[in-house]
Structure formats: C-alpha cells, structure tokens
Design a protein around this motif. Sequence first.
Motif, PDB file in Angstrom:
ATOM      1  N   LEU A 161      -0.834   1.440  -9.767  1.00  0.00           N
ATOM      2  CA  LEU A 161      -2.188   2.503  -9.405  1.00  0.00           C
ATOM      3  C   LEU A 161      -2.499   1.630  -8.105  1.00  0.00           C
ATOM      4  O   LEU A 161      -3.124   2.377  -7.282  1.00  0.00           O
ATOM      5  N   SER A 162      -2.708   0.454  -8.132  1.00  0.00           N
ATOM      6  CA  SER A 162      -3.237  -0.140  -6.935  1.00  0.00           C
ATOM      7  C   SER A 162      -2.333   0.086  -5.497  1.00  0.00           C
ATOM      8  O   SER A 162      -3.406   0.341  -4.580  1.00  0.00           O
ATOM      9  N   LYS A 163      -1.195  -0.005  -5.821  1.00  0.00           N
ATOM     10  CA  LYS A 163      -0.487   0.469  -4.530  1.00  0.00           C
ATOM     11  C   LYS A 163      -0.681   1.987  -3.913  1.00  0.00           C
ATOM     12  O   LYS A 163      -0.995   2.125  -2.598  1.00  0.00           O
ATOM     13  N   LEU A 164      -1.010   2.984  -5.003  1.00  0.00           N
ATOM     14  CA  LEU A 164      -1.635   4.035  -4.448  1.00  0.00           C
ATOM     15  C   LEU A 164      -2.800   4.125  -3.932  1.00  0.00           C
ATOM     16  O   LEU A 164      -3.171   4.749  -2.877  1.00  0.00           O
ATOM     17  N   LEU A 165      -3.700   3.417  -4.428  1.00  0.00           N
ATOM     18  CA  LEU A 165      -5.086   3.421  -4.156  1.00  0.00           C
ATOM     19  C   LEU A 165      -5.405   2.649  -2.704  1.00  0.00           C
ATOM     20  O   LEU A 165      -5.948   3.305  -1.880  1.00  0.00           O
ATOM     21  N   GLU A 166      -4.357   1.674  -2.603  1.00  0.00           N
ATOM     22  CA  GLU A 166      -4.657   1.144  -1.208  1.00  0.00           C
ATOM     23  C   GLU A 166      -4.023   1.990  -0.043  1.00  0.00           C
ATOM     24  O   GLU A 166      -4.519   2.187   0.949  1.00  0.00           O
ATOM     25  N   LYS A 167      -3.051   2.818  -0.468  1.00  0.00           N
ATOM     26  CA  LYS A 167      -2.685   3.875   0.585  1.00  0.00           C
ATOM     27  C   LYS A 167      -3.899   5.006   0.922  1.00  0.00           C
ATOM     28  O   LYS A 167      -4.030   5.592   1.828  1.00  0.00           O
ATOM     29  N   VAL A 168      -4.838   5.328  -0.008  1.00  0.00           N
ATOM     30  CA  VAL A 168      -5.620   6.403   0.150  1.00  0.00           C
ATOM     31  C   VAL A 168      -7.166   5.886   0.617  1.00  0.00           C
ATOM     32  O   VAL A 168      -7.881   6.354   1.123  1.00  0.00           O
ATOM     33  N   VAL A 169      -7.133   4.371   0.509  1.00  0.00           N
ATOM     34  CA  VAL A 169      -8.230   3.764   1.431  1.00  0.00           C
ATOM     35  C   VAL A 169      -9.779   3.915   0.606  1.00  0.00           C
ATOM     36  O   VAL A 169     -10.359   4.639   1.267  1.00  0.00           O
ATOM     37  N   PRO A 170      -9.969   3.363  -0.461  1.00  0.00           N
ATOM     38  CA  PRO A 170     -11.190   3.590  -1.202  1.00  0.00           C
ATOM     39  C   PRO A 170     -12.057   3.040  -0.157  1.00  0.00           C
ATOM     40  O   PRO A 170     -12.346   2.058   0.759  1.00  0.00           O
ATOM     41  N   LYS A 171     -13.307   4.065  -0.221  1.00  0.00           N
ATOM     42  CA  LYS A 171     -14.503   3.882   0.652  1.00  0.00           C
ATOM     43  C   LYS A 171     -15.210   2.806   0.039  1.00  0.00           C
ATOM     44  O   LYS A 171     -15.343   2.398  -1.317  1.00  0.00           O
ATOM     45  N   ALA A 172     -16.231   2.042   0.723  1.00  0.00           N
ATOM     46  CA  ALA A 172     -17.065   1.027   0.116  1.00  0.00           C
ATOM     47  C   ALA A 172     -17.923   1.247  -1.057  1.00  0.00           C
ATOM     48  O   ALA A 172     -18.199   0.740  -1.984  1.00  0.00           O
TER      49      ALA A 172
END
Length: 319
Positions: A161-172
């Motif tokens: 899941l981390s690799k997908l979250l990196e692609k969508v770029v979580p806001k602070a």
Amino acid sequence: MSNLILRPDWHLPERQVTSETAFFNRRHFLLQLGFAGTGLLATQGCGNVADAAANAPKAASKLYPPTRNLSYDPGWTLTDEKTAATYNNFYEFTTQKDRVHQLTTKFEIDPWAIEIGGLVEKPLKLDARELLEMMGVEERVYRFRCVEAWAMIVPWTGFQLSKLLEKVVPKAEAKFVKFVTANRPEQMPGIQRLRGYPWPYTEGVRLDEAMNPLTLVASGIYGKPLPKQHGAPLRIVVPWKYGYKSIKSIVKIELTATQPATLWETLSPEEYPFESNVNPAVPHPRWSQASERLIDTGDRVRTLPFNGYAKQVAGLYKA
Ligand code: MTE
C-alpha cells in the motif's frame, strides 16, 4: 443500536466456534435477529469445494502466477487452499462461514472502479485492472489471525500500500487511511438482512501503519486472482492486526486528518477497537486470545504478539 444487533457469531467464545456446534451457534444468532424459520437454515451445508473454484474471476491475467518475494517466505506450511476458500467472514453476504463462497457467485467484480483520494495531492480513479498493471504484484506468505481466534497461513498476491500512497502524495494533514467496501444490497444479501449495521463496511489504519511495508493491497491468493469470497478484486491485508481490519472488496481509499469511524468499532468499541493489534495478553471481553486454532488441521497454537510481526511493527507503538 439494539443489543440484539450486536451479536454476530464473532461474539461466541472461540471454544464454541467448532464445526460440531456451528449449526447451533448460527441458529442462536439467527433467532436473536429474528430470522429463524425463514428457510435459511435449511439451505446450509458443508462447503462445496467445486463452488469455491468456480468462484474465482474468469479472466486470466498476465499478472499470474506471481513471483514470490522470498523476503516474505519463512518456509511455513500453508493452510489448505480449499479450507481457506470455504471458511470465510464476509458479512455483506452471510454470517455463515461455509456459505460465503456460494452466496458471492453473482457478485459483479468486473469492471471495478476504485478511488484513492481525500487528503492527497494526486487523487486517482481507475479500474482495478489498471491499478494492478500500474503497480505490479508479487506473492508473500503471511500469517492471518481472526479476532475469533482462528488462524491460517496463506500466500497473498498484491502490492505494498505504501507504494500506492507515495504515488498519490499524502498532504501534510493526512494522518489516517480509511477503506470502504462496495455497498450493493441487491447483490449482497447480508446487507439486506443485517439492517442495523452501519454499512458500508469501513475500516482504517493510521498513516504510519498504512506505510509499513507489511500492509498489502491484495488481488490474489494461492497464486491466482482472489476468489470472490476472499474479497475480489482488491482487499487490504494488515497481518499484525485482527482479521476484521483486512477489509474486502474495496472501492475507496481515503486519506483523512481524523480517525475514521469503522463498522466494528461503531458497533462494539470495547470488543473491536480501532487499533486491534494481535495481542495474546489482552483477552477479548468474552474469550481468551492466548491461543488460536488453525482452520485446516484444527491444531491449537500459541498466539504471538503482533501475530509474529513484532520485529517489523512494534516500533510503531512505542509512544
Ligand atoms: N471485509 C468485509 N467487507 N466484510 C467482512 O465481513 N470480515 C473480516 C475481514 N474483512 C469482513 C471483511 C474478517 S472478520 C475476517 S477474519 C477476514 O475478512 C476474513 O477473510 P477471509 O474470509 O478471506 O479469510
């Protein structure tokens, strides 16, 4: 919310969750919900293995068979595939584990839109196939521990899941990740029956838990696409937490600033809290969590802290 509704068969002490007593437990549950005499009980039977195989998605994908990631293959003996495919929790269909594989046959999983949004810079909305092609998949062997004190060891296919979250770029501001299951009462008979439940099935983890390399988006099991009873076409697997966190058939992943409400925590927070890390030292309010039963052999084994993943995740809980 009525107390009667808060009594699924998860609430039975694990020693009662055996094949010998399952019929009576289910009957008790159905009686509590007022379903006795509806004919439901007459139709149940032992899991039909042929049905389970037929319940796998038809379209063969070029992603299968996946390559096993040997860093996640401790050489454990796998749970028997057919047992895993006929002993399922998927309340949107039924509370009877041995009938989920039969009641999911008409559930439509292709096409399957999935959305990754909320507090992210680059939200995504795409089909499950596109997502899998974009992310790629691998196989990992994980332990899996249900809050009901049964356990299995299965090879999941999926991606971190981390690799997908990196692609969508979580806001602070993003601190949590919420997951939502499809909500289709017309295809999900359990939703129609369990009317008091806060559907859709929703789960969540903290963002740092979501970013842990162990957290998977799974699309397959035993080297093939997920059969519908296991949560096709996409589910989450968080192996150090009780199985209810590993939400099936997800349509949405949403990053949030505050802790999301989840179905089980909303129904019974003392029994099914948000964090829900596997912990043999903390009993469920109505049964021990010190040991677990392997679903195929029936062997009873000691439960491990964090389901055996303490080395990888204990650091997340130091504070
Ligand atoms: N996800 C949804 N949408 N609905 C459910 O009822 N049950 C959970 C989890 N995910 C559930 C779900 C529970 S309690 C368990 S133990 C696991 O799915 C079971 O997964 P399996 O049937 O693939 O073994």
